[in-house]
Write a protein that holds these residues in place. Structure first.
Motif, PDB file in Angstrom:
ATOM      1  N   PRO A 116       0.833  -1.197   0.000  1.00 37.40           N
ATOM      2  CA  PRO A 116       0.000   0.000   0.000  1.00 37.40           C
ATOM      3  C   PRO A 116       0.873   1.255   0.000  1.00 37.40           C
ATOM      4  O   PRO A 116       1.963   1.276   0.568  1.00 37.40           O
ATOM      5  N   LEU A 117       0.369   2.277  -0.648  1.00 34.59           N
ATOM      6  CA  LEU A 117       0.986   3.589  -0.811  1.00 34.59           C
ATOM      7  C   LEU A 117       2.162   3.593  -1.785  1.00 34.59           C
ATOM      8  O   LEU A 117       2.883   4.586  -1.884  1.00 34.59           O
ATOM      9  N   THR A 118       2.343   2.498  -2.542  1.00 37.95           N
ATOM     10  CA  THR A 118       3.282   2.532  -3.654  1.00 37.95           C
ATOM     11  C   THR A 118       2.752   3.529  -4.666  1.00 37.95           C
ATOM     12  O   THR A 118       1.549   3.539  -4.967  1.00 37.95           O
ATOM     13  N   ARG A 119       3.612   4.376  -5.197  1.00 36.35           N
ATOM     14  CA  ARG A 119       3.212   5.331  -6.233  1.00 36.35           C
ATOM     15  C   ARG A 119       3.538   4.750  -7.591  1.00 36.35           C
ATOM     16  O   ARG A 119       4.661   4.316  -7.838  1.00 36.35           O
ATOM     17  N   LEU A 120       2.554   4.763  -8.476  1.00 35.65           N
ATOM     18  CA  LEU A 120       2.746   4.364  -9.869  1.00 35.65           C
ATOM     19  C   LEU A 120       2.795   5.646 -10.676  1.00 35.65           C
ATOM     20  O   LEU A 120       1.779   6.331 -10.846  1.00 35.65           O
ATOM     21  N   VAL A 121       3.998   6.002 -11.143  1.00 33.32           N
ATOM     22  CA  VAL A 121       4.230   7.268 -11.837  1.00 33.32           C
ATOM     23  C   VAL A 121       4.315   6.976 -13.337  1.00 33.32           C
ATOM     24  O   VAL A 121       5.234   6.291 -13.792  1.00 33.32           O
ATOM     25  N   PHE A 122       3.364   7.504 -14.087  1.00 31.32           N
ATOM     26  CA  PHE A 122       3.245   7.241 -15.520  1.00 31.32           C
ATOM     27  C   PHE A 122       4.022   8.278 -16.323  1.00 31.32           C
ATOM     28  O   PHE A 122       4.146   9.432 -15.916  1.00 31.32           O
ATOM     29  N   SER A 123       4.489   7.860 -17.481  1.00 32.29           N
ATOM     30  CA  SER A 123       5.237   8.768 -18.361  1.00 32.29           C
ATOM     31  C   SER A 123       4.381   9.961 -18.784  1.00 32.29           C
ATOM     32  O   SER A 123       4.900  11.016 -19.116  1.00 32.29           O
ATOM     33  N   ASP A 183       2.527   3.382 -22.602  1.00 34.59           N
ATOM     34  CA  ASP A 183       3.122   4.259 -21.597  1.00 34.59           C
ATOM     35  C   ASP A 183       4.002   3.446 -20.673  1.00 34.59           C
ATOM     36  O   ASP A 183       3.751   2.263 -20.405  1.00 34.59           O
ATOM     37  N   THR A 184       5.025   4.088 -20.136  1.00 32.68           N
ATOM     38  CA  THR A 184       5.862   3.442 -19.135  1.00 32.68           C
ATOM     39  C   THR A 184       5.471   3.933 -17.751  1.00 32.68           C
ATOM     40  O   THR A 184       4.901   5.020 -17.603  1.00 32.68           O
TER      41      THR A 184
END
Length: 190
Positions: A116-123, A183-184
């Motif tokens: 939980p609280l992992t950030r998924l940062v998209f291109s 997208d990455t």
């Protein structure tokens, strides 16, 4: 913060379109060329909104139908885990849309185990926060059976067991933006 893993978006879906098993609420998501993430979720998705009605998972704390905060405005699965579920169930494939997923990722084993609280940062600039594991339920097994796989009544009950710790993630949108196949994504642990 150093990213944990680099993911790739293989598919994007919205889940407001087709109900496959009306009596049980099983919904199939539909492929899109892009999904738009607003702060209150994925535009057009059935889980869109800052609030939701309390249901089975919240019954110990709230009466059914009570408006509560919605920590589940998106869901994601991985190519790798879907293959493991299919193998465990002895079916040819399990598709992301059969599970009502919004995002299909590739590039990381054990996606479901991201904390939980992992950030998924998209291109694209969009950022999603992980709430936790998307717990297995009966709906997807019914969808898999109805969409023509060789699943029999006995094996349809194995979805929950096969999908445990492999069903993917749910969470909310931290920063708005569009997401497209190709997208990455960088996963940043908390």
């Amino acid at each position: 913060m150093t990213p944990f893993a680099h993911l790739r978006v293989e598919g994007v879906y919205t889940g407001a379109v087709r109900v496959i098993d009306k009596g049980r609420g099983a919904v199939v998501s539909e492929p899109q060329s892009e999904i738009l993430c607003a702060l209150d979720g994925i535009v057009g998705d059935r889980h869109f909104g800052f609030t939701k009605s309390a249901g089975v998972r919240e019954r110990a704390f709230h009466s059914k139908g009570t408006p509560i905060w919605n920590p589940r405005t998106w869901s994601a699965v991985s190519v790798e885990e879907l293959a493991e579920i299919a193998a465990s169930m002895s079916v040819a494939e399990v598709k992301a849309e059969w599970l009502g997923a919004n995002l299909l990722f590739s590039g990381v084993e054990n996606l479901t185990l991201l904390p939980p609280l992992t950030r998924l940062v998209f291109s694209s600039g969009a950022v999603l926060l992980v709430y936790g594991e998307n717990l297995p339920c009966v709906g997807p097994a019914n969808v898999i059976k109805k969409l023509g796989t060789s699943l029999n009544a006995a094996s349809s009950k194995t979805f929950g067991k096969a999908a445990a710790k492999k069903r993917g993630l749910v969470g909310w949108v931290e920063r708005a933006g569009g997401i497209r196949p190709g997208d990455t994504v960088e996963a940043h642990l908390p």
